[in-house]
Design an enzyme around this catalytic site. Structure first.
Site, PDB file in Angstrom:
ATOM      1  N   TYR A 221       3.001  -2.425  17.615  1.00  0.00           N
ATOM      2  CA  TYR A 221       3.746  -3.225  16.927  1.00  0.00           C
ATOM      3  C   TYR A 221       4.066  -4.654  17.569  1.00  0.00           C
ATOM      4  O   TYR A 221       3.717  -5.731  16.996  1.00  0.00           O
ATOM      5  CB  TYR A 221       5.150  -2.599  16.580  1.00  0.00           C
ATOM      6  CG  TYR A 221       6.243  -3.111  15.787  1.00  0.00           C
ATOM      7  CD1 TYR A 221       5.934  -3.300  14.391  1.00  0.00           C
ATOM      8  CD2 TYR A 221       7.305  -3.860  16.196  1.00  0.00           C
ATOM      9  CE1 TYR A 221       6.898  -3.739  13.412  1.00  0.00           C
ATOM     10  CE2 TYR A 221       8.214  -4.385  15.262  1.00  0.00           C
ATOM     11  CZ  TYR A 221       7.892  -4.344  13.988  1.00  0.00           C
ATOM     12  OH  TYR A 221       8.726  -5.005  13.013  1.00  0.00           O
TER      13      TYR A 221
ATOM     14  N   ASN B 151       0.819  -1.130   0.020  1.00  0.00           N
ATOM     15  CA  ASN B 151       0.122   0.151   0.007  1.00  0.00           C
ATOM     16  C   ASN B 151       0.966   1.163  -0.068  1.00  0.00           C
ATOM     17  O   ASN B 151       0.216   2.263  -0.007  1.00  0.00           O
ATOM     18  CB  ASN B 151      -1.010   0.022   1.159  1.00  0.00           C
ATOM     19  CG  ASN B 151      -0.233   0.140   2.495  1.00  0.00           C
ATOM     20  OD1 ASN B 151       0.872   0.192   2.595  1.00  0.00           O
ATOM     21  ND2 ASN B 151      -1.120   0.513   3.718  1.00  0.00           N
TER      22      ASN B 151
ATOM     23  N   THR C  25      -2.733  -3.750  10.789  1.00  0.00           N
ATOM     24  CA  THR C  25      -1.998  -4.317   9.505  1.00  0.00           C
ATOM     25  C   THR C  25      -1.493  -5.660   9.920  1.00  0.00           C
ATOM     26  O   THR C  25      -1.476  -6.622   9.333  1.00  0.00           O
ATOM     27  CB  THR C  25      -0.717  -3.554   9.239  1.00  0.00           C
ATOM     28  OG1 THR C  25      -1.264  -2.315   8.722  1.00  0.00           O
ATOM     29  CG2 THR C  25       0.244  -4.158   8.312  1.00  0.00           C
TER      30      THR C  25
HETATM   31  P1  NAD Z   1       9.525  -1.259   5.440  1.00  0.00           P
HETATM   32  O1  NAD Z   1       8.742  -0.397   6.410  1.00  0.00           O
HETATM   33  O2  NAD Z   1      10.675  -0.983   4.559  1.00  0.00           O
HETATM   34  O3  NAD Z   1       8.621  -2.422   4.658  1.00  0.00           O
HETATM   35  C1  NAD Z   1       7.195  -2.631   4.886  1.00  0.00           C
HETATM   36  C2  NAD Z   1       6.355  -2.694   3.819  1.00  0.00           C
HETATM   37  O4  NAD Z   1       5.040  -2.908   4.153  1.00  0.00           O
HETATM   38  C3  NAD Z   1       6.265  -1.141   3.079  1.00  0.00           C
HETATM   39  O5  NAD Z   1       6.683  -1.226   1.809  1.00  0.00           O
HETATM   40  C4  NAD Z   1       5.066  -0.816   3.456  1.00  0.00           C
HETATM   41  O6  NAD Z   1       4.252   0.154   2.500  1.00  0.00           O
HETATM   42  C5  NAD Z   1       4.109  -2.031   3.358  1.00  0.00           C
HETATM   43  N1  NAD Z   1       2.979  -1.944   4.138  1.00  0.00           N
HETATM   44  C6  NAD Z   1       2.453  -1.433   5.453  1.00  0.00           C
HETATM   45  N2  NAD Z   1       1.377  -1.571   5.873  1.00  0.00           N
HETATM   46  C7  NAD Z   1       0.865  -2.140   4.798  1.00  0.00           C
HETATM   47  C8  NAD Z   1      -0.658  -2.609   4.445  1.00  0.00           C
HETATM   48  N3  NAD Z   1      -1.609  -2.503   5.406  1.00  0.00           N
HETATM   49  N4  NAD Z   1      -0.716  -3.319   3.343  1.00  0.00           N
HETATM   50  C9  NAD Z   1       0.204  -3.375   2.262  1.00  0.00           C
HETATM   51  N5  NAD Z   1       1.402  -3.039   2.730  1.00  0.00           N
HETATM   52  C10 NAD Z   1       1.667  -2.463   3.547  1.00  0.00           C
HETATM   53  O7  NAD Z   1      10.132  -2.521   6.615  1.00  0.00           O
HETATM   54  P2  NAD Z   1      11.096  -3.618   6.462  1.00  0.00           P
HETATM   55  O8  NAD Z   1      12.403  -3.177   7.142  1.00  0.00           O
HETATM   56  O9  NAD Z   1      11.101  -4.066   4.936  1.00  0.00           O
HETATM   57  O10 NAD Z   1      10.153  -4.766   7.062  1.00  0.00           O
HETATM   58  C11 NAD Z   1       9.681  -5.921   6.441  1.00  0.00           C
HETATM   59  C12 NAD Z   1       9.004  -6.671   7.424  1.00  0.00           C
HETATM   60  O11 NAD Z   1       9.845  -7.237   8.264  1.00  0.00           O
HETATM   61  C13 NAD Z   1       7.973  -6.135   8.485  1.00  0.00           C
HETATM   62  O12 NAD Z   1       6.796  -6.717   8.592  1.00  0.00           O
HETATM   63  C14 NAD Z   1       8.840  -5.870   9.661  1.00  0.00           C
HETATM   64  O13 NAD Z   1       7.977  -5.882  10.882  1.00  0.00           O
HETATM   65  C15 NAD Z   1       9.556  -6.910   9.708  1.00  0.00           C
HETATM   66  N6  NAD Z   1      10.750  -6.911  10.293  1.00  0.00           N
HETATM   67  C16 NAD Z   1      11.776  -6.045   9.974  1.00  0.00           C
HETATM   68  C17 NAD Z   1      12.978  -5.937  10.576  1.00  0.00           C
HETATM   69  C18 NAD Z   1      14.135  -4.897   9.932  1.00  0.00           C
HETATM   70  O14 NAD Z   1      15.071  -4.523  10.818  1.00  0.00           O
HETATM   71  N7  NAD Z   1      14.256  -4.495   8.984  1.00  0.00           N
HETATM   72  C19 NAD Z   1      13.184  -6.591  11.837  1.00  0.00           C
HETATM   73  C20 NAD Z   1      12.079  -7.192  12.320  1.00  0.00           C
HETATM   74  C21 NAD Z   1      10.991  -7.432  11.735  1.00  0.00           C
END
Ligand code: NAD
Ligand code: UDP
Length: 313
Positions: free
Chosen positions: A147, A36, A94
């Site tokens: 979260y 989104n 979400t």
């Molecule tokens: P990010 O914020 O870059 O990516 C998240 C993506 O989800 C974005 O593209 C956003 O637009 C999309 N999104 C958010 N809400 C949405 C919805 N309701 N419908 C559709 N799309 C939606 O974050 P990231 O670092 O790429 O993290 C990706 C996943 O990995 C997440 O679930 C996050 O919780 C998990 N995670 C990441 C880390 C990290 O350090 N990067 C650590 C723990 C967990």
């Protein structure tokens, strides 16, 4: 190449999701990227848009999705505290409604589904390093609750779908991950410090910088996610995926100043509420069940990330 599969990546235009889409296309799969664009962007997947086996769909996972797929990587959810706290109600929706919708899709299509869970399920941990059997220390009513509790509830849903309907699930508990394509305004520590150092601005140290984190380079995480999805069906997880090299946030700031040759100074700011004081994964399970461990040392990953931000800014 493994057999071509139809793979859905929710949050596929985000930082981790875009690298995962790259990898899945390289591996010869049909990829449907759903996002989104709350924190993600088309720029992250610009190199994939003209690939015949890549499809982009703007969609919010809090609404049902009707597609036919073989595998689902459920990554949709803002990951940076700044962003997930900007609309906390939407963050919980979400995680929870998103999980219900994607699990419903997995149940109908009999797809295998992987949840991007997080080390935040351990909250401010009293067990160190964190093992998967540790149940955590989360404040349900604090600023991180939207979260942390959203992700905890998503894990509950995954395991209940597994027990109740036999859904083929995988749960990865991801620890702090960094690398190219983090947004310059993402708000997480590695991108903040690198951007500040390159711009000659003070590095914003929250608290005295004595809190610790362990940082995993994005290519290592992608390898772990692919490995978990490809593992035998008994390996449901939860499995910690992270790099066990732990350092304080002050040490990280000093390292980044050193590596960028920046003149920037450190500037202390108040520590945000419920900021975990220590975090380090025990990756024993990932090693034994997946044969996975990180390959990229912190200095090498930071080098690549600094180069990326130099080119981008
Ligand atoms: P990010 O914020 O870059 O990516 C998240 C993506 O989800 C974005 O593209 C956003 O637009 C999309 N999104 C958010 N809400 C949405 C919805 N309701 N419908 C559709 N799309 C939606 O974050 P990231 O670092 O790429 O993290 C990706 C996943 O990995 C997440 O679930 C996050 O919780 C998990 N995670 C990441 C880390 C990290 O350090 N990067 C650590 C723990 C967990
Ligand atoms: N942090 C900091 N300065 C910043 C951003 C973050 O000192 O500009 C600290 C933050 O308080 C936390 C750690 O760095 O202790 C990691 O923060 P991040 O937001 O990257 O992820 P978290 O692990 O807290 O979800």
């Amino acid at each position: 190449m493994s057999a071509r599969k139809k793979v859905l990546v929710t949050g596929g235009a985000g930082f981790v999701g875009s690298h995962l889409c790259d990898r899945l296309i390289e591996d010869g799969h049909d990829v449907l990227c759903v996002d989104n664009f709350f924190t993600g962007s088309r720029d992250n997947i610009i190199g994939l848009l003209d690939k015949p086996h890549f499809e982009l769909m703007r969609h919010d996972v809090t609404f049902p999705l009707y597609v036919e797929v073989d595998e689902i990587f459920n990554l949709a959810c803002p990951a940076s505290p700044v962003h997930y706290q900007s609309d906390p109600v939407q963050t919980t929706k979400t995680s929870v409604h998103g999980a219900i919708n994607m699990l419903g899709l997995a149940k109908r299509t009999k797809a295998k589904i992987l949840q991007a869970s997080t080390s935040e399920v351990y909250g401010d941990p009293e067990v160190h390093p964190q093992t998967e059997d540790y149940r955590g220390n989360v404040n349900p009513i604090g600023p991180r609750g939207c979260y942390d509790e959203g992700k905890r509830c998503a894990e509950t849903l995954f395991f209940d779908y597994h027990r109740q309907y036999g859904t083929n699930i995988r749960v990865a508990r991801i620890f702090n991950t960094y690398g190219p394509r983090m947004h310059p305004n993402d708000g997480r520590v590695v991108s903040n410090f690198i951007v500040q150092a390159l711009r000659g601005k003070p590095l914003t140290l929250y608290g005295d910088g004595g809190q610790t984190r362990s940082f995993c380079y994005v290519s290592d995480l992608i390898e772990g996610l692919i490995g978990l999805m490809g593992a035998t069906d008994e390996v449901t997880g939860p499995v910690n995926l992270g790099n066990p090299t732990e350092l304080t946030i002050r040490e990280l700031a000093e390292k980044i100043i050193d590596m960028t040759g920046s003149e920037s100074e450190l500037e202390e700011h108040p520590l945000p509420g419920d900021d975990p004081m220590q975090r380090c994964p025990d990756i024993g399970l990932a090693k034994s069940a997946l044969g996975w461990e990180p390959q990229v040392a912190l200095e090498d990953g930071l080098e690549k990330t600094i180069r990326y931000f130099k080119e981008t800014l």
